[in-house]
Design a protein around this motif. Sequence first.
Motif, PDB file in Angstrom:
ATOM      1  N   SER A   9       0.820  -1.217   0.000  1.00  0.00           N
ATOM      2  CA  SER A   9       0.000   0.000   0.000  1.00  0.00           C
ATOM      3  C   SER A   9       0.854   1.268   0.000  1.00  0.00           C
ATOM      4  O   SER A   9       0.336   2.360  -0.239  1.00  0.00           O
ATOM      5  CB  SER A   9      -0.969  -0.001   1.185  1.00  0.00           C
ATOM      6  N   GLY A  10       2.153   1.124   0.233  1.00  0.00           N
ATOM      7  CA  GLY A  10       3.044   2.282   0.209  1.00  0.00           C
ATOM      8  C   GLY A  10       3.431   2.728  -1.198  1.00  0.00           C
ATOM      9  O   GLY A  10       4.075   3.758  -1.372  1.00  0.00           O
ATOM     10  N   ILE A  11       3.016   1.978  -2.196  1.00  0.00           N
ATOM     11  CA  ILE A  11       3.311   2.310  -3.593  1.00  0.00           C
ATOM     12  C   ILE A  11       2.097   3.016  -4.178  1.00  0.00           C
ATOM     13  O   ILE A  11       0.962   2.585  -3.985  1.00  0.00           O
ATOM     14  CB  ILE A  11       3.607   1.027  -4.424  1.00  0.00           C
ATOM     15  N   ARG A  12       2.324   4.057  -4.919  1.00  0.00           N
ATOM     16  CA  ARG A  12       1.233   4.794  -5.576  1.00  0.00           C
ATOM     17  C   ARG A  12       0.940   4.157  -6.934  1.00  0.00           C
ATOM     18  O   ARG A  12       1.258   4.700  -7.984  1.00  0.00           O
ATOM     19  CB  ARG A  12       1.599   6.260  -5.713  1.00  0.00           C
ATOM     20  N   TRP A  13       0.349   2.976  -6.888  1.00  0.00           N
ATOM     21  CA  TRP A  13       0.099   2.196  -8.091  1.00  0.00           C
ATOM     22  C   TRP A  13      -0.748   2.954  -9.100  1.00  0.00           C
ATOM     23  O   TRP A  13      -0.552   2.810 -10.305  1.00  0.00           O
ATOM     24  CB  TRP A  13      -0.568   0.868  -7.722  1.00  0.00           C
ATOM     25  N   GLY A  14      -1.680   3.738  -8.644  1.00  0.00           N
ATOM     26  CA  GLY A  14      -2.563   4.483  -9.536  1.00  0.00           C
ATOM     27  C   GLY A  14      -1.854   5.529 -10.369  1.00  0.00           C
ATOM     28  O   GLY A  14      -2.383   5.989 -11.380  1.00  0.00           O
ATOM     29  N   GLU A  15      -0.660   5.911  -9.957  1.00  0.00           N
ATOM     30  CA  GLU A  15       0.112   6.907 -10.700  1.00  0.00           C
ATOM     31  C   GLU A  15       1.100   6.269 -11.676  1.00  0.00           C
ATOM     32  O   GLU A  15       1.798   6.977 -12.399  1.00  0.00           O
ATOM     33  CB  GLU A  15       0.863   7.808  -9.728  1.00  0.00           C
ATOM     34  N   LEU A  16       1.184   4.945 -11.655  1.00  0.00           N
ATOM     35  CA  LEU A  16       2.151   4.234 -12.497  1.00  0.00           C
ATOM     36  C   LEU A  16       1.452   3.568 -13.673  1.00  0.00           C
ATOM     37  O   LEU A  16       0.252   3.312 -13.635  1.00  0.00           O
ATOM     38  CB  LEU A  16       2.869   3.162 -11.677  1.00  0.00           C
ATOM     39  N   HIS A  17       2.247   3.268 -14.683  1.00  0.00           N
ATOM     40  CA  HIS A  17       1.763   2.522 -15.843  1.00  0.00           C
ATOM     41  C   HIS A  17       2.578   1.243 -15.971  1.00  0.00           C
ATOM     42  O   HIS A  17       3.764   1.220 -15.670  1.00  0.00           O
ATOM     43  CB  HIS A  17       1.886   3.356 -17.120  1.00  0.00           C
ATOM     44  N   ASP A  18       1.890   0.211 -16.425  1.00  0.00           N
ATOM     45  CA  ASP A  18       2.583  -1.061 -16.580  1.00  0.00           C
ATOM     46  C   ASP A  18       3.321  -1.123 -17.909  1.00  0.00           C
ATOM     47  O   ASP A  18       3.396  -0.122 -18.634  1.00  0.00           O
ATOM     48  CB  ASP A  18       1.621  -2.238 -16.372  1.00  0.00           C
ATOM     49  N   ALA A  19       3.849  -2.263 -18.242  1.00  0.00           N
ATOM     50  CA  ALA A  19       4.666  -2.414 -19.450  1.00  0.00           C
ATOM     51  C   ALA A  19       3.852  -2.291 -20.730  1.00  0.00           C
ATOM     52  O   ALA A  19       4.415  -2.093 -21.800  1.00  0.00           O
ATOM     53  CB  ALA A  19       5.391  -3.764 -19.421  1.00  0.00           C
ATOM     54  N   THR A  20       2.538  -2.390 -20.625  1.00  0.00           N
ATOM     55  CA  THR A  20       1.685  -2.234 -21.803  1.00  0.00           C
ATOM     56  C   THR A  20       1.196  -0.803 -21.954  1.00  0.00           C
ATOM     57  O   THR A  20       0.526  -0.481 -22.926  1.00  0.00           O
ATOM     58  CB  THR A  20       0.456  -3.175 -21.729  1.00  0.00           C
ATOM     59  N   GLY A  21       1.477   0.036 -20.961  1.00  0.00           N
ATOM     60  CA  GLY A  21       1.013   1.420 -20.970  1.00  0.00           C
ATOM     61  C   GLY A  21      -0.285   1.617 -20.197  1.00  0.00           C
ATOM     62  O   GLY A  21      -0.759   2.735 -20.041  1.00  0.00           O
ATOM     63  N   ALA A  22      -0.866   0.534 -19.707  1.00  0.00           N
ATOM     64  CA  ALA A  22      -2.107   0.615 -18.931  1.00  0.00           C
ATOM     65  C   ALA A  22      -1.807   1.040 -17.499  1.00  0.00           C
ATOM     66  O   ALA A  22      -0.679   0.912 -17.017  1.00  0.00           O
ATOM     67  CB  ALA A  22      -2.811  -0.743 -18.934  1.00  0.00           C
TER      68      ALA A  22
END
Length: 167
Positions: A9-22
Amino acid sequence: MGSLLRSISGIRWGELHDATGAAAGGIPPLLSRIAYGDEDTARIAIDDLGDAVCALGFVVGEATVPTVPFLLELAGTPQVACKAELLYLLGSIYRTDQWHSAAASTQDRKHGASYQQQTGWEAAARAAVYAGLSVIEGVASSVRPEEAMPARKLLQVMDDTPRFPEL
């Protein structure tokens, strides 16, 4: 999420994009399924996670680096299923050089600089896998061959993978 993955939960996952750009918001639930699911659930989650953090088996994204420590945590946890698949995914992440290769091939052209961010993702992802060397070595010494062999293969990949090309 229990004792496993407690810092997820310490990672701001919503601000990141995965390897596909999603958007990378789907990564934590996949990690949770690997940690707490049965073998079939974990296997499917690892496959889906592989698409997100190492697309096509050779392209990383900005969410790859924060995912690697969780992959290592899961690989080093005795009760987690599908360690071999986790280790193969870590090997794919470690070997990625798609962006470095693309940047090197355009080095004398104006497009070479456009790969700077992506080459940083590759270098950071490789460093993150390497940071888990002690975990990988621990799994490699397992008495369970189905765990030890993939870990030894990953250690070999880490030894054999050439450095990134100079850019």
